[in-house]
Design a protein around this motif. Structure first.
Motif, PDB file in Angstrom:
ATOM      1  N   PRO A  99       0.921  -1.529   0.030  1.00 37.78           N
ATOM      2  CA  PRO A  99      -0.206  -0.219   0.174  1.00 37.78           C
ATOM      3  C   PRO A  99       1.349   0.953   0.181  1.00 37.78           C
ATOM      4  N   SER A 100       0.084   2.401  -0.076  1.00 37.92           N
ATOM      5  CA  SER A 100       1.163   3.757  -0.333  1.00 37.92           C
ATOM      6  C   SER A 100       0.765   4.653   0.422  1.00 37.92           C
ATOM      7  N   LEU A 101       1.330   5.126   1.520  1.00 35.56           N
ATOM      8  CA  LEU A 101       0.909   5.878   2.596  1.00 35.56           C
ATOM      9  C   LEU A 101       1.559   7.759   2.473  1.00 35.56           C
ATOM     10  N   GLY A 102       0.882   7.920   2.782  1.00 34.00           N
ATOM     11  CA  GLY A 102       0.943   9.596   3.107  1.00 34.00           C
ATOM     12  C   GLY A 102       1.910   9.600   4.658  1.00 34.00           C
ATOM     13  N   LEU A 103       2.669  10.491   4.147  1.00 28.42           N
ATOM     14  CA  LEU A 103       3.042  10.927   5.858  1.00 28.42           C
ATOM     15  C   LEU A 103       3.598  12.583   6.254  1.00 28.42           C
ATOM     16  N   VAL A 104       3.101  13.116   6.866  1.00 22.85           N
ATOM     17  CA  VAL A 104       2.967  15.184   6.623  1.00 22.85           C
ATOM     18  C   VAL A 104       4.071  15.005   8.065  1.00 22.85           C
ATOM     19  N   VAL A 105       4.641  16.146   7.713  1.00 26.22           N
ATOM     20  CA  VAL A 105       5.573  15.740   9.057  1.00 26.22           C
ATOM     21  C   VAL A 105       6.071  17.678   9.191  1.00 26.22           C
ATOM     22  N   PRO A 106       6.504  18.479  10.178  1.00 22.19           N
ATOM     23  CA  PRO A 106       6.521  19.764  10.685  1.00 22.19           C
ATOM     24  C   PRO A 106       7.440  20.066   9.324  1.00 22.19           C
ATOM     25  N   PRO A 107       8.169  21.551   9.685  1.00 20.82           N
ATOM     26  CA  PRO A 107       8.558  21.703   9.209  1.00 20.82           C
ATOM     27  C   PRO A 107      10.391  22.155  10.103  1.00 20.82           C
ATOM     28  N   GLY A 108      11.268  21.348   9.171  1.00 18.90           N
ATOM     29  CA  GLY A 108      12.962  22.445  10.098  1.00 18.90           C
ATOM     30  C   GLY A 108      12.780  21.957  11.499  1.00 18.90           C
ATOM     31  N   ASP A 109      12.549  20.619  11.939  1.00 21.43           N
ATOM     32  CA  ASP A 109      13.046  21.241  13.437  1.00 21.43           C
ATOM     33  C   ASP A 109      13.803  18.825  13.589  1.00 21.43           C
ATOM     34  N   TYR A 110      14.521  19.891  14.428  1.00 15.98           N
ATOM     35  CA  TYR A 110      16.336  18.682  14.178  1.00 15.98           C
ATOM     36  C   TYR A 110      15.767  17.459  14.906  1.00 15.98           C
ATOM     37  N   TYR A 111      14.695  17.502  15.506  1.00 16.97           N
ATOM     38  CA  TYR A 111      13.983  16.208  15.775  1.00 16.97           C
ATOM     39  C   TYR A 111      13.155  14.646  15.429  1.00 16.97           C
ATOM     40  N   TYR A 112      12.282  15.379  14.051  1.00 18.33           N
ATOM     41  CA  TYR A 112      11.686  15.209  13.669  1.00 18.33           C
ATOM     42  C   TYR A 112      12.422  14.214  12.380  1.00 18.33           C
ATOM     43  N   PRO A 113      13.607  14.578  11.675  1.00 16.53           N
ATOM     44  CA  PRO A 113      14.332  13.064  10.684  1.00 16.53           C
ATOM     45  C   PRO A 113      14.379  11.828  11.744  1.00 16.53           C
ATOM     46  N   GLU A 114      14.562  11.956  12.877  1.00 12.01           N
ATOM     47  CA  GLU A 114      14.650  10.210  13.306  1.00 12.01           C
ATOM     48  C   GLU A 114      13.784   9.883  13.388  1.00 12.01           C
ATOM     49  N   ILE A 115      12.253  10.292  13.518  1.00 13.75           N
ATOM     50  CA  ILE A 115      11.180   9.246  13.666  1.00 13.75           C
ATOM     51  C   ILE A 115      11.699   9.492  11.961  1.00 13.75           C
ATOM     52  N   VAL A 116      11.591  10.098  10.909  1.00 17.93           N
ATOM     53  CA  VAL A 116      11.310   9.993   9.545  1.00 17.93           C
ATOM     54  C   VAL A 116      12.047   8.583   9.122  1.00 17.93           C
ATOM     55  N   ARG A 117      12.609   8.252   9.760  1.00 19.02           N
ATOM     56  CA  ARG A 117      14.099   6.510   9.413  1.00 19.02           C
ATOM     57  C   ARG A 117      13.536   6.125   9.836  1.00 19.02           C
ATOM     58  N   GLY A 118      12.754   6.320  10.839  1.00 23.57           N
ATOM     59  CA  GLY A 118      12.319   5.038  11.400  1.00 23.57           C
ATOM     60  C   GLY A 118      11.252   4.311  10.517  1.00 23.57           C
ATOM     61  N   VAL A 119      10.250   5.517  10.170  1.00 17.75           N
ATOM     62  CA  VAL A 119       9.526   5.548   8.752  1.00 17.75           C
ATOM     63  C   VAL A 119       9.810   4.846   7.544  1.00 17.75           C
ATOM     64  N   GLN A 120      10.734   5.476   6.747  1.00 20.33           N
ATOM     65  CA  GLN A 120      11.758   4.798   6.493  1.00 20.33           C
ATOM     66  C   GLN A 120      11.823   3.577   6.025  1.00 20.33           C
ATOM     67  N   GLU A 121      12.956   3.549   7.102  1.00 23.92           N
ATOM     68  CA  GLU A 121      13.093   1.810   7.075  1.00 23.92           C
ATOM     69  C   GLU A 121      11.751   0.895   7.697  1.00 23.92           C
ATOM     70  N   ALA A 122      10.716   0.621   8.107  1.00 24.91           N
ATOM     71  CA  ALA A 122       9.830  -0.309   8.167  1.00 24.91           C
ATOM     72  C   ALA A 122       9.268   0.021   7.062  1.00 24.91           C
ATOM     73  N   ALA A 123       9.310   0.968   6.344  1.00 21.33           N
ATOM     74  CA  ALA A 123       8.230   1.052   5.231  1.00 21.33           C
ATOM     75  C   ALA A 123       9.186   0.034   3.884  1.00 21.33           C
ATOM     76  N   ARG A 124      10.166   0.387   4.195  1.00 14.35           N
ATOM     77  CA  ARG A 124      11.022   0.011   3.257  1.00 14.35           C
ATOM     78  C   ARG A 124      11.029  -2.144   3.389  1.00 14.35           C
ATOM     79  N   ALA A 125      11.128  -2.339   5.431  1.00 14.41           N
ATOM     80  CA  ALA A 125      10.627  -3.961   5.153  1.00 14.41           C
ATOM     81  C   ALA A 125       9.764  -4.610   4.152  1.00 14.41           C
ATOM     82  N   GLN A 126       8.733  -3.765   4.620  1.00 10.17           N
ATOM     83  CA  GLN A 126       7.470  -4.562   4.628  1.00 10.17           C
ATOM     84  C   GLN A 126       6.603  -4.011   2.915  1.00 10.17           C
ATOM     85  N   GLY A 127       7.232  -3.236   2.589  1.00 13.09           N
ATOM     86  CA  GLY A 127       7.020  -3.139   0.962  1.00 13.09           C
ATOM     87  C   GLY A 127       6.139  -2.288   0.672  1.00 13.09           C
ATOM     88  N   VAL A 128       6.154  -1.075   1.739  1.00  9.11           N
ATOM     89  CA  VAL A 128       5.414   0.160   1.546  1.00  9.11           C
ATOM     90  C   VAL A 128       6.138   1.385   1.210  1.00  9.11           C
TER      91      VAL A 128
END
Length: 359
Positions: free
Chosen positions: A81-110
């Motif tokens: 499936p295709s998922l949409g991800l909406v994140v806030p602009p420019g905060d150093y806190y959020y890239p790690e969360i986005v990386r977690g999303v990327q890794e899980a999506a890649r592992a699950q074929g999403v």
């Protein structure tokens, strides 16, 4: 229209056209896109259609479309499936969360499509509309902190027709069918207070960012831990902005309090402010942890400080990964119980908390 009637109608559309989109089928039958997606999943599980990005195809048409050219890899996995991800602009806190999303999506074929949130609710609503129109079957939402009015934000989230997971954000009893996964920031603040109290500090200052969405939870955890331990709450220094007079003033006030011995221990939110504080103290001849024991909250750059800082580390990558998992489960089984997950941070002890010279 009854469930089987809808699915028969979808089959007739697929047979007539070869393929359909969820959006077109929903409009033609006068039902929601979520309902059509579930119908398509059921028909695909029965082998009657083949799910594709944003819709369905007849098995015959899919077979023709999937026929590989000579030498092509016939074992390539089918796209999930295709998922949409909406994140806030420019905060150093959020890239790690986005990386977690990327890794899980890649592992699950999403497939994940990213959008950076605007300043207003209207902009965020438009971004999510575009993601869904482009084929996103579910949404991972991290709306910008401080969007007003909050009641309107909650009403919009509760009325979403597309399955959604709120990521590192928490709403109370008006979230509708929205699922949530976040770090337990109150628990993390309690870890810091208990650590400093265990070193013998009976009065612990709190230094917190006013604009952070996590500040209220950190303050709640700090206050609860002080109550549980029988400690009087120490002074609170609120940082109103990264630059300007208000930021400079709280630094100066705190450094003077440390110099007089009025403040001997502090929980600082966040790392960048803690690193700045260490440098200012050193410039005044004051030392960490001898003059001020420090625990910082975030652990993005805490270890890089001149004095490596003890830090509370929220499980950011795990938050992102669990958000993908919750949404994947929701898409697979819309009738499953709704979930709200709180993931506990950990305390990483380094040189900055030390052992107090006295209270």
């Amino acid at each position: 229209m009854l469930t089987e009637e809808r699915r028969e109608a979808i089959l007739r559309m697929v047979e007539r056209q070869g393929s359909i989109t969820v959006k077109e089928a929903a409009a033609e039958m006068g039902v929601s896109a979520v309902t059509v997606r579930q119908d398509v999943r059921d028909l695909a599980n029965r082998g009657l259609v083949v799910r594709v990005h944003g819709g369905a195809m007849s098995p015959a048409a899919a077979g023709q479309a999937a026929a590989p050219a000579s030498g092509a890899d016939r074992s390539a996995p089918r796209q999930g499936p295709s998922l949409g991800l909406v994140v806030p602009p420019g905060d150093y806190y959020y890239p790690e969360i986005v990386r977690g999303v990327q890794e899980a999506a890649r592992a699950q074929g999403v497939r994940v499509v990213l959008a950076v949130s605007g300043e207003t609710l209207a902009e965020i609503r438009e971004q999510t509309r575009r993601l869904v129109a482009a084929g996103a079957e579910g949404l991972l939402l991290m709306p910008r902190a401080g969007i007003e009015p909050a009641e309107e934000v909650e009403r919009w989230l509760a009325a979403l027709d597309t399955p959604a997971v709120l990521v590192d954000r928490r709403f109370a009893g008006h979230a509708g069918r929205l699922e949530q996964v976040a770090s337990d920031h109150a628990h993390g603040a309690g870890l810091a207070v208990r650590h400093l109290a265990g070193l013998g500090h009976g009065r612990i200052a709190l230094i917190a960012r006013a604009e952070s969405p996590n500040t209220l939870l950190i303050r709640e955890g700090y206050a609860a831990a002080c109550r549980d331990l029988g400690l009087a709450e120490g002074p609170e220094y609120r940082i109103e902005g990264a630059e300007g007079p208000s930021s400079a003033a709280w630094f100066e006030e705190l450094v003077r309090a440390v110099g007089k011995g009025d403040v001997r221990a502090a929980l600082v939110h966040n790392d960048l402010d803690a690193v700045t504080l260490v440098g200012l103290l050193q410039a005044r001849g004051l030392r960490v942890p001898d003059d001020l024991a420090v625990v910082t909250y975030d652990d993005e750059v805490a270890e890089l400080s001149d004095v490596p800082l003890t830090a509370v580390a929220p499980p950011k990558r795990a938050v992102g990964a669990w958000a993908v998992e919750l949404l994947r489960r929701r898409l697979a089984d819309p009738s499953a119980p709704l979930a709200e997950l709180l993931l506990r941070p950990e305390l990483r002890v380094r040189a900055s908390s030390g052992s107090p010279a006295g209270n």
